[in-house]
Design a protein around this motif. Structure first.
Motif, PDB file in Angstrom:
ATOM      1  N   PHE A  82       6.678   8.371  -9.721  1.00 57.24           N
ATOM      2  CA  PHE A  82       6.376   8.038  -8.117  1.00 57.24           C
ATOM      3  C   PHE A  82       7.724   7.169  -7.758  1.00 57.24           C
ATOM      4  O   PHE A  82       8.377   6.471  -8.376  1.00 57.24           O
ATOM      5  CB  PHE A  82       5.189   7.142  -8.024  1.00 57.24           C
ATOM      6  N   HIS A 110      -4.612  11.611  -5.835  1.00 57.06           N
ATOM      7  CA  HIS A 110      -3.394  11.260  -5.918  1.00 57.06           C
ATOM      8  C   HIS A 110      -2.501  12.595  -6.663  1.00 57.06           C
ATOM      9  O   HIS A 110      -1.996  12.406  -7.724  1.00 57.06           O
ATOM     10  CB  HIS A 110      -2.559  10.124  -6.635  1.00 57.06           C
ATOM     11  N   ASP A 112       0.073  15.880  -6.780  1.00 57.80           N
ATOM     12  CA  ASP A 112       1.638  16.034  -6.485  1.00 57.80           C
ATOM     13  C   ASP A 112       1.905  15.827  -4.979  1.00 57.80           C
ATOM     14  O   ASP A 112       1.430  16.463  -4.277  1.00 57.80           O
ATOM     15  CB  ASP A 112       2.373  17.193  -7.128  1.00 57.80           C
ATOM     16  N   THR A 130       4.001   4.708  -1.279  1.00 57.10           N
ATOM     17  CA  THR A 130       4.478   5.250  -2.390  1.00 57.10           C
ATOM     18  C   THR A 130       4.036   6.772  -2.510  1.00 57.10           C
ATOM     19  O   THR A 130       3.120   7.241  -2.036  1.00 57.10           O
ATOM     20  CB  THR A 130       3.201   4.744  -3.598  1.00 57.10           C
ATOM     21  N   SER A 132       3.605  10.106  -5.079  1.00 56.94           N
ATOM     22  CA  SER A 132       3.268  10.508  -6.326  1.00 56.94           C
ATOM     23  C   SER A 132       4.117  11.629  -6.498  1.00 56.94           C
ATOM     24  O   SER A 132       4.169  12.852  -5.752  1.00 56.94           O
ATOM     25  CB  SER A 132       1.997  10.918  -6.436  1.00 56.94           C
ATOM     26  N   ASP A 135       0.780  15.114 -10.973  1.00 55.04           N
ATOM     27  CA  ASP A 135      -0.603  14.831 -10.788  1.00 55.04           C
ATOM     28  C   ASP A 135      -0.733  13.244 -11.219  1.00 55.04           C
ATOM     29  O   ASP A 135      -0.738  12.842 -12.610  1.00 55.04           O
ATOM     30  CB  ASP A 135      -1.353  15.430 -11.750  1.00 55.04           C
ATOM     31  N   GLN A 136      -1.179  12.413 -10.350  1.00 53.53           N
ATOM     32  CA  GLN A 136      -1.116  10.842 -10.783  1.00 53.53           C
ATOM     33  C   GLN A 136      -2.806  10.307 -10.487  1.00 53.53           C
ATOM     34  O   GLN A 136      -2.932   9.306 -10.238  1.00 53.53           O
ATOM     35  CB  GLN A 136      -0.032   9.969  -9.653  1.00 53.53           C
ATOM     36  N   ARG A 137      -3.523  11.323 -10.592  1.00 51.74           N
ATOM     37  CA  ARG A 137      -5.055  10.812 -10.345  1.00 51.74           C
ATOM     38  C   ARG A 137      -5.335   9.647 -11.197  1.00 51.74           C
ATOM     39  O   ARG A 137      -6.283   8.808 -11.045  1.00 51.74           O
ATOM     40  CB  ARG A 137      -5.825  12.000 -10.565  1.00 51.74           C
ATOM     41  N   LEU A 140      -3.869   6.339 -10.225  1.00 49.69           N
ATOM     42  CA  LEU A 140      -3.649   5.952  -8.991  1.00 49.69           C
ATOM     43  C   LEU A 140      -5.050   5.829  -7.966  1.00 49.69           C
ATOM     44  O   LEU A 140      -5.487   5.277  -7.381  1.00 49.69           O
ATOM     45  CB  LEU A 140      -2.438   6.493  -8.173  1.00 49.69           C
TER      46      LEU A 140
END
Length: 204
Positions: A82, A110, A112, A130, A132, A135-137, A140
């Motif tokens: 991120f 969260h 892409d 921020t 992402s 894939d930041q699920r 975050l």
């Protein structure tokens, strides 16, 4: 019976003919973030995350993002991590903190290219944003221990144009010794990407 059916059909015709009943939904607002690395186009979820979206648009409309930089880069791997931008140490550019909108409340995640607001405790989010990459699920979205209070971070927008610019920002070399009062050491770019302007753009 026939009379009743005719009355129902007549009522349906009246409802269908009411002006605006078949209008297409109003498009979500978009913002062009022009940086020294290129332009990012952002679609803002004013309907699903109204508090967080309105906060971001206030920063845009009041030109508070002009001249800020991407001061934090966390690259975990290729196209994964991120980046963060905002006033950072320029206290004059901050607006008051806002109420937290959890991803469980908005239904956003969260994935892409998602934009969210950095925070400490609940209700402390202001103008640090921020983006992402990948894939930041799991890291975050609201979940037990994310962060300690389990409420995650407030997602409110997504990148719809300029993903190659986002990757360029993620790939910006960091200075391993640079920090802000001891924070973000090893995550701050040697030469930050600057935001030149952030403005709403018309759609359609």
């Amino acid at each position: 019976m026939r009379l009743a059916r005719r009355m129902v059909l007549a009522a349906l015709v009246v409802v269908a003919s009411v002006p605006g009943s078949a209008q297409t939904p109003e498009p979500l607002p978009r913002v062009a973030i022009v940086t020294t690395a290129g332009t990012l186009t952002v679609e803002v979820e004013t309907k699903r995350a109204p508090i967080s979206a309105a906060n971001f648009l206030r920063y845009v409309d009041q030109k508070r993002l002009d001249g800020v930089s991407f001061y934090r880069i966390v690259k975990v791997g290729p196209e994964f991590g991120f980046v963060q931008f905002g006033p950072h140490t320029d206290a004059k550019k901050y607006l008051p903190p806002i109420q937290h909108e959890s991803t469980t409340q908005t239904g956003l995640s969260h994935t892409d290219g998602t934009l969210s607001i950095a925070r400490l405790g609940l209700g402390t989010a202001r103008g640090e944003f921020t983006i992402s990459v990948g894939d930041q699920r799991r890291a975050l979205d609201a979940a037990p221990g994310v962060p300690a209070d389990g409420q995650g971070y407030a997602a409110f927008a997504r990148i719809v144009g300029g993903r190659e610019v986002l990757l360029k920002i993620l790939d910006t070399p960091v200075d391993p010794a640079k920090s802000t009062s001891g924070a973000f050491k090893g995550e701050m770019p040697a030469a930050p990407v600057k935001v030149l302007t952030a403005r709403r753009v018309t759609t359609g």
